[in-house]
Design a protein around this motif. Sequence first.
Motif, PDB file in Angstrom:
ATOM      1  N   MET A 167      40.646  40.888  26.420  1.00 54.58           N
ATOM      2  CA  MET A 167      41.716  41.459  25.617  1.00 54.58           C
ATOM      3  C   MET A 167      41.917  42.937  25.940  1.00 54.58           C
ATOM      4  SD  MET A 167      42.971  38.968  24.040  1.00 54.58           S
ATOM      5  CE  MET A 167      44.113  39.933  23.047  1.00 54.58           C
ATOM      6  N   ASP A 168      40.809  43.658  26.110  1.00 51.56           N
ATOM      7  CA  ASP A 168      40.928  45.080  26.430  1.00 51.56           C
ATOM      8  C   ASP A 168      41.559  45.304  27.789  1.00 51.56           C
ATOM      9  OD1 ASP A 168      39.780  45.653  24.031  1.00 51.56           O
ATOM     10  OD2 ASP A 168      37.765  46.009  24.833  1.00 51.56           O
ATOM     11  N   THR A 169      41.519  44.303  28.653  1.00 51.58           N
ATOM     12  CA  THR A 169      42.143  44.427  29.970  1.00 51.58           C
ATOM     13  C   THR A 169      43.588  43.943  29.957  1.00 51.58           C
ATOM     14  OG1 THR A 169      39.979  44.068  31.002  1.00 51.58           O
ATOM     15  CG2 THR A 169      41.928  43.817  32.400  1.00 51.58           C
ATOM     16  N   ILE A 170      43.821  42.800  29.307  1.00 54.78           N
ATOM     17  CA  ILE A 170      45.155  42.196  29.337  1.00 54.78           C
ATOM     18  C   ILE A 170      46.159  43.031  28.562  1.00 54.78           C
ATOM     19  CG2 ILE A 170      46.495  40.240  28.489  1.00 54.78           C
ATOM     20  CD1 ILE A 170      44.324  38.409  29.371  1.00 54.78           C
ATOM     21  N   VAL A 171      45.807  43.450  27.352  1.00 54.59           N
ATOM     22  CA  VAL A 171      46.784  44.139  26.507  1.00 54.59           C
ATOM     23  C   VAL A 171      47.296  45.426  27.154  1.00 54.59           C
ATOM     24  CG1 VAL A 171      47.120  45.275  24.292  1.00 54.59           C
ATOM     25  CG2 VAL A 171      45.922  43.082  24.385  1.00 54.59           C
ATOM     26  N   PRO A 172      46.405  46.340  27.611  1.00 54.47           N
ATOM     27  CA  PRO A 172      46.948  47.543  28.260  1.00 54.47           C
ATOM     28  C   PRO A 172      47.759  47.239  29.519  1.00 54.47           C
ATOM     29  CG  PRO A 172      44.646  47.864  27.689  1.00 54.47           C
ATOM     30  CD  PRO A 172      44.931  46.419  27.503  1.00 54.47           C
ATOM     31  N   ASN A 173      47.289  46.259  30.310  1.00 57.01           N
ATOM     32  CA  ASN A 173      48.029  45.935  31.525  1.00 57.01           C
ATOM     33  C   ASN A 173      49.367  45.270  31.202  1.00 57.01           C
ATOM     34  OD1 ASN A 173      46.525  46.319  34.319  1.00 57.01           O
ATOM     35  ND2 ASN A 173      44.959  45.858  32.780  1.00 57.01           N
ATOM     36  N   LEU A 174      49.404  44.461  30.132  1.00 61.25           N
ATOM     37  CA  LEU A 174      50.672  43.868  29.725  1.00 61.25           C
ATOM     38  C   LEU A 174      51.647  44.947  29.273  1.00 61.25           C
ATOM     39  CD1 LEU A 174      52.328  41.325  29.215  1.00 61.25           C
ATOM     40  CD2 LEU A 174      51.302  41.190  26.930  1.00 61.25           C
ATOM     41  N   VAL A 175      51.161  45.897  28.489  1.00 65.52           N
ATOM     42  CA  VAL A 175      52.012  47.016  28.077  1.00 65.52           C
ATOM     43  C   VAL A 175      52.490  47.793  29.301  1.00 65.52           C
ATOM     44  CG1 VAL A 175      52.063  49.189  26.800  1.00 65.52           C
ATOM     45  CG2 VAL A 175      50.944  47.184  25.810  1.00 65.52           C
ATOM     46  N   LEU A 176      51.570  47.983  30.256  1.00 66.82           N
ATOM     47  CA  LEU A 176      51.938  48.695  31.481  1.00 66.82           C
ATOM     48  C   LEU A 176      52.988  47.925  32.275  1.00 66.82           C
ATOM     49  CD1 LEU A 176      51.392  51.068  33.386  1.00 66.82           C
ATOM     50  CD2 LEU A 176      49.564  49.720  34.429  1.00 66.82           C
ATOM     51  N   VAL A 177      52.848  46.598  32.330  1.00 69.23           N
ATOM     52  CA  VAL A 177      53.834  45.778  33.037  1.00 69.23           C
ATOM     53  C   VAL A 177      55.207  45.913  32.380  1.00 69.23           C
ATOM     54  CG1 VAL A 177      54.532  43.399  33.504  1.00 69.23           C
ATOM     55  CG2 VAL A 177      52.210  44.128  34.021  1.00 69.23           C
TER      56      VAL A 177
END
Length: 462
Positions: A167-177
């Motif tokens: 979750m700590d990886t997906i959420v920031p990267n999703l926001v970044l995407v």
Amino acid sequence: MTLADPPSLRGRLLRLLWWPLLAVLMLSAVYDYSQWADRARANQDLALSRIAIALATRLDVDADDARDDDVGPHLARTVQVMQQADGRDRLFFAVLDAKGTVLGGDAHLMSLIEPPPGDWAVFADTHWQGSDVRVVALPHRSPVGPVTVVVAETTERRVAQTHHVLMDTIVPNLVLVLLALSLVWLGVNFALAPLDRLSDQVEHRSQQDLGQIPESPLPSELKPLVAALNRLMAHLRASAQAQQAFLSNAAHQLRTPLAGVINQIELVSREVAGEPRERLAGVQEALQRMTRSTHQMLALARSGPQAAAAEEAAPVDLADLLEDAASQWLDTALAAGVDLGFEPEPAVVRGSAWMLHELLGNLIHNALRHSPPGSRVTVRSGTDAQAGSWLEVEDEGPGIPPALRDKVFDRFFQAPGAAPGGSGLGLAIVREVAERHQAQVLLRDGADGRGLRVRVVFPSSP
């Protein structure tokens, strides 16, 4: 079979930028997750190996007890204390000497992992007592001799930590995407804004506007396109001017000899009598109709969008237009026995004076031709606060049935029962001129439901 529309430039740019960017960001997210997961796994293995080291250290402290076979309970109490520190996972242990004798714990744990080949700890994932476990085997040289410490831990905390890492990886990267894709979308729209403005500017131009498109606020990539459009506009403007000049000359050259022939026939008819005079009168009437039709066809061609594009718009006072028409049509009205009246009110529109003169002349001619002797034709002009300027011609003739009021604007169409001698071009010319001036032609019943009232409503001046 129709070909599908090609994709837009904006769509192509977005696809060319979005998909590589999305792929890069997804690869970055996978890399970040694998790095964080490996780091978390290494930390968890370090913690598990420290438990094994703690047991080995406890074995060093309790070496004397080991000789008295009391080390097992001591190690069990140590593991119990460690178990209380982490209430989520369960711990299992076993300590074996070099001969395979169990000094403490459960000897079956040795079946879960291969003995370490050297002095380094080894790890393994397996299943134990209905749970997934992570096992470590640690060789140790204790006061009682070489021993192997085996510790197994359930993986609930590991799984939970993996989920946190995910979750700590997906959420920031999703926001970044999403942020990156939004910025790309905004950037593409901002970059294409001059092209959109140019497209709107060209699309909203009237058919008569053949002026130059300004190049100054446009980026350099669009200037060749605008230059090509301006060259095309110049060619169209020159062609329209040449067409107008030809039509004007043709109208003059045709009108002059026809008028001369009509005058000569009129002079000859005064010198003869009887049947020859009647025949000459028929020829004269036919020539007058031909003159009128020729004039109308040339006027219709001159008022078309291609030829009219060369016309320069100027302010035209409809009241002055009515005064000119009065001097032109009063003799015709007197000959037809029709009372022709004018009610001019100041009303200024922007357009072509000769086109509006042709429009009004055709309306008056139609009204006089369809009005019986003794009736009245009234020509008006004025302004309306809501609709803008207007001119109107009202007669007391037979009118036009509502079902035919759209059809009468077609070229060469004449309503059943129409007065003879017409060409069916009068209202077609009226419609063409009205369209060139963005005006609307309304056909209504006359006063008391008698006759026809034609009103041309012009748009309000800016």
